[in-house]
Enzyme design. Structure first.
Site, PDB file in Angstrom:
ATOM      1  N   GLU A 180      17.350 -18.995  -4.124  1.00  0.00           N
ATOM      2  CA  GLU A 180      17.090 -17.667  -4.667  1.00  0.00           C
ATOM      3  C   GLU A 180      16.740 -17.753  -6.166  1.00  0.00           C
ATOM      4  O   GLU A 180      15.836 -17.074  -6.643  1.00  0.00           O
ATOM      5  CB  GLU A 180      18.317 -16.770  -4.431  1.00  0.00           C
TER       6      GLU A 180
ATOM      7  N   LYS B 109       6.055  -4.867  -3.004  1.00  0.00           N
ATOM      8  CA  LYS B 109       7.484  -4.757  -2.760  1.00  0.00           C
ATOM      9  C   LYS B 109       7.835  -4.759  -1.279  1.00  0.00           C
ATOM     10  O   LYS B 109       8.763  -5.415  -0.847  1.00  0.00           O
ATOM     11  CB  LYS B 109       7.985  -3.466  -3.420  1.00  0.00           C
TER      12      LYS B 109
ATOM     13  N   TRP C 232      -2.718  -2.847  -1.735  1.00  0.00           N
ATOM     14  CA  TRP C 232      -2.406  -4.273  -1.772  1.00  0.00           C
ATOM     15  C   TRP C 232      -3.373  -4.900  -0.775  1.00  0.00           C
ATOM     16  O   TRP C 232      -3.279  -4.658   0.423  1.00  0.00           O
ATOM     17  CB  TRP C 232      -0.964  -4.509  -1.349  1.00  0.00           C
TER      18      TRP C 232
ATOM     19  N   LYS D  40      13.202 -16.465  -7.705  1.00  0.00           N
ATOM     20  CA  LYS D  40      13.087 -15.471  -8.785  1.00  0.00           C
ATOM     21  C   LYS D  40      12.177 -16.003  -9.881  1.00  0.00           C
ATOM     22  O   LYS D  40      11.311 -15.305 -10.382  1.00  0.00           O
ATOM     23  CB  LYS D  40      14.463 -15.147  -9.414  1.00  0.00           C
TER      24      LYS D  40
ATOM     25  N   CYS E 254       0.851  -1.189   0.000  1.00  0.00           N
ATOM     26  CA  CYS E 254       0.000   0.000   0.000  1.00  0.00           C
ATOM     27  C   CYS E 254       0.887   1.240   0.000  1.00  0.00           C
ATOM     28  O   CYS E 254       1.873   1.309   0.712  1.00  0.00           O
ATOM     29  CB  CYS E 254      -0.943   0.090   1.187  1.00  0.00           C
TER      30      CYS E 254
ATOM     31  N   ASN F 254      -2.439   2.450   5.322  1.00  0.00           N
ATOM     32  CA  ASN F 254      -1.550   1.330   5.041  1.00  0.00           C
ATOM     33  C   ASN F 254      -1.329   0.604   6.358  1.00  0.00           C
ATOM     34  O   ASN F 254      -0.918   1.227   7.331  1.00  0.00           O
ATOM     35  CB  ASN F 254      -0.220   1.887   4.481  1.00  0.00           C
ATOM     36  N   GLY F 255      -1.634  -0.681   6.412  1.00  0.00           N
ATOM     37  CA  GLY F 255      -1.481  -1.418   7.665  1.00  0.00           C
ATOM     38  C   GLY F 255      -2.685  -2.305   7.885  1.00  0.00           C
ATOM     39  O   GLY F 255      -3.463  -2.558   6.953  1.00  0.00           O
TER      40      GLY F 255
ATOM     41  N   GLU G  90       8.333 -16.327  -8.688  1.00  0.00           N
ATOM     42  CA  GLU G  90       7.563 -15.120  -8.377  1.00  0.00           C
ATOM     43  C   GLU G  90       7.246 -14.279  -9.610  1.00  0.00           C
ATOM     44  O   GLU G  90       6.238 -13.574  -9.616  1.00  0.00           O
ATOM     45  CB  GLU G  90       8.248 -14.277  -7.296  1.00  0.00           C
TER      46      GLU G  90
ATOM     47  N   ARG H   9       4.488  -0.764  -4.392  1.00  0.00           N
ATOM     48  CA  ARG H   9       4.095  -1.156  -3.037  1.00  0.00           C
ATOM     49  C   ARG H   9       2.763  -1.906  -3.007  1.00  0.00           C
ATOM     50  O   ARG H   9       2.412  -2.519  -2.004  1.00  0.00           O
ATOM     51  CB  ARG H   9       3.983   0.080  -2.143  1.00  0.00           C
TER      52      ARG H   9
ATOM     53  N   HIS I 212      17.033 -37.895  -1.253  1.00  0.00           N
ATOM     54  CA  HIS I 212      16.151 -38.240  -0.127  1.00  0.00           C
ATOM     55  C   HIS I 212      14.689 -37.926  -0.434  1.00  0.00           C
ATOM     56  O   HIS I 212      13.877 -37.826   0.464  1.00  0.00           O
ATOM     57  CB  HIS I 212      16.599 -37.498   1.132  1.00  0.00           C
TER      58      HIS I 212
END
Ligand code: F6R
Length: 617
Positions: free
Chosen positions: A490, A612, A74, A494, A2, A100-101, A497, A27, A513
């Site tokens: 990582e 983000k 968001w 990438k 947000c 935002n929150g 996402e 955001r 395993h």
């Protein structure tokens, strides 16, 4: 997560709000809206989708006025649609709030307010706040100055949760009231009494570089005369004005089709910035200004806990390997989100290192606070200057990688690993576990990195071709061992996402395993196998995959002619010391994920469901 922007001044507010929201879009980008004050009314426009949709709406239904607030969302409570977009407005249209929150006690407050006759029109937690402010405002006596501030403050005292908010009202016009607790907020101080409120400096940088970062518990009133800040429940406070040390070009794409590609390509420069003035070749050591005066304390440390999420957690894992290997300090890496809620034991002489690109990730912030409260010494490794984590940790080291806008973290990751390497050298030298000559070897390898990354980036076209071969794969496995196990995680993150292809990262030896059952000719396996201490072991894992018909994309050393013959596709990387190989392995894997995503037509910079800076837990 947000984005909030507000403006009061001499210019038309709508274009400035849109400009700010576009810079904050990373955001959150599922819906957006603005509220503009004009002649005693609030004009509200909101739309589902990206800022571009809101922009179209504002062309069809323009709003005029010189102050207002805007928001890019968001979703946390309620699906991303027009009615749940912010600003939220009271029934009579007199009050508008962007938030935002998360308001954790929204359900309880809503019932109370409904009992008093308030009718809700959205599914959000935020709407509770605007009704509450209206209720308090209407029941307060008189029309004294500062009435909106008092109503907001009283409403906030009933809220459980986190917020960065901006509020305007026709009943107490000519001002924006802002407050923060757990979600970032700053004031942008422009020329001629123009003032902004924003979640981060990117929203205001085109207008001003002078910003005032608010602290948790701060409230601000912004008018044409300027701004004032006070602590909630207390008196006025003076918050310093800081100068933003990056400029507009850094939050623009600069000719690249995506921020992600720009940020991948910037890495030679960002790595240089991260190391600038910090490497001491002759001494085989480093100089980290943020750790000045801590030598005694750092010598005494008996345990390190690294806290982070996502990509930052991956760099933390590499840090763990380095710190145990070279500084010989027992180190654990924790998912920040898990750490806080399992009553962790933090012994005396524990150092926590909180890693965060944004410096605002709620999970990391709260985990750090938990450790601090238990007596740990706290360090931060953060990119965003002035963000909450570095302001609350005892000390820290900034990445200096410049703003990272692409939602998938790239340049911040490589800089984080470099900072962890520098901290390792610092601790190793300080505690006598690392000789000067070994220190020199590491410093020299660090110095060579930007050039080596530059060289790697030249394979962009070749990686694009490789991406074409795998664009239709439905699954990927990424394997690595030792320092490159986190690089495998990582690489997989990438890819998943931004391309939405399912990808798993695994320690190479763990494959047998369980995951080996997945291997067939349909499953591309990316194996990171540079010539390092575990090379021979990983080599055997490659043979195991090949024996089962798996198709190998090998990330191998450029002089490894033998493996070149074995793998189906080779991505070759220059030689460096083991601890830095994950940086060189990660860069081509960033490019691979990028090109596959572009070929699949996804929104690379703003992948679905993501944001983000994750400022909710
Ligand atoms: C992945 C990514 C996220 C972040 C995570 C932590 O590309 O960007 O996994 O790494 O949300 O964010 P920061 O580093 O801002 O704390």
């Amino acid at each position: 997560m947000c984005g909030i922007v507000g403006y009061i001044g001499e210019q038309q507010v709508a274009p400035l709000l849109i400009q700010g929201l576009k810079r904050l879009e990373y955001r959150g980008y599922d819906s957006a809206g603005v509220a503009v004050a004009k002649n005693g009314t609030l004009l509200v426009r909101k739309e589902a989708g990206k800022i571009a949709e809101l922009e179209k709406l504002l062309v069809a239904e323009p709003v005029e006025g010189v102050y207002g607030i805007g928001h890019t969302r968001w979703a946390t409570h309620g699906p991303p649609n027009q009615k749940n977009a912010h600003p939220h407005v009271s029934e009579n249209g007199d009050f508008a709030v962007v938030h935002n929150g998360i308001i954790e006690n929204a359900g309880t407050l809503k019932k109370v307010l409904q009992g008093k006759g308030h009718v809700f029109s959205s599914d959000t937690d935020t709407e509770v706040l605007v009704h509450l402010i209206e209720e308090i405002f209407n029941t307060a006596d008189g029309e004294r100055a500062g009435k909106l501030e008092r109503a907001v403050e009283a409403a906030l005292s009933q809220i459980e949760g986190t917020y960065g908010i901006a509020v305007i009202s026709t009943r107490d016009p000519g001002k924006i009231v802002a407050a923060r607790l757990g979600s970032p907020l700053l004031i942008g101080v422009g020329e001629n009494g123009q003032t902004f409120v924003a979640s981060d400096a990117a929203a205001v940088i085109a207008q001003t570089r002078d910003v005032v970062y608010l602290d948790d518990g701060d409230m601000a009133t912004v008018t044409r005369e300027g701004y004032t800040v006070h602590r909630r429940g207390q008196g006025p406070v003076n918050r310093p004005v800081s100068r933003v040390d990056w400029d507009l070009s850094e939050v623009e794409r600069g000719g690249y089709p995506h921020f992600m590609l720009k940020e991948i390509m910037e890495q030679p420069a960002t790595l240089r910035e991260t190391m600038r003035g910090r490497l001491l070749l002759e001494e085989g050591s480093v100089k980290l200004g943020g750790l000045t005066g801590m030598d005694e304390e750092l010598r005494e440390i008996e345990r390190i806990i690294i806290l982070g999420c996502g990509t930052s957690w991956h760099s933390g894992l590499i840090g763990e390997y380095m710190l145990e290997d070279l500084a010989r300090i027992p180190t654990d890496v924790e998912y920040a989100s898990e750490f806080r809620y399992r009553r962790p034991v933090v012994e005396p002489k524990t150092l926590t290192i909180s890693i965060s690109q944004s410096g605002e990730t709620a999970d990391t912030l709260w985990a750090m606070r938990e450790a601090k409260q238990q007596g740990a010494t706290t360090l931060g490794i953060v990119n965003a200057v002035g963000s909450t984590i570095p302001r609350e940790t005892d000390a820290g080291v900034y990445l200096h990688a410049g703003p990272e806008i692409g939602v998938a973290s790239t340049k911040a990751f490589t800089s984080q690993v470099v900072v962890l390497a520098m901290i390792t050298v610092h601790l190793g030298r300080l505690r006598g576990t690392l000789s000067a000559s070994r220190g020199r070897e590491i410093v020299r390898a660090l110095q060579n990195l930007p050039e080596q990354v530059s060289h790697l980036l030249e394979m962009d076209l070749a990686i694009q071709k490789l991406a074409e071969e795998y664009v239709d794969s439905r699954n990927f496995l990424y394997l690595g061992r030792g320092y490159n196990f986190p690089a495998a995680l990582e690489g997989a993150l990438k890819l998943k996402e931004i391309s939405y292809i399912h990808a798993e990262g695994y320690p190479a030896a763990e494959m047998k395993h369980g995951p080996i059952a997945l291997i067939d000719e349909e499953m591309p396996v990316v194996v990171i196998a540079p010539k390092d201490a575990v090379y021979d072991k990983v080599r055997s894992n490659i043979d195991e995959v090949k024996a089962r018909g798996g198709c190998i994309i090998g990330v191998i050393s450029e002089d490894d002619h033998e493996l070149l013959e074995v793998v189906d596709h080779a991505i070759t990387i220059p030689r460096t010391i083991d601890m830095l190989t994950p940086i060189l392995a990660s860069v081509p894997l960033q490019l691979l994920a990028y090109h596959i995503a572009v070929l699949r037509g996804t929104n690379v910079d703003q992948p679905r469901n993501l944001a983000k800076s994750v400022t909710v837990e």
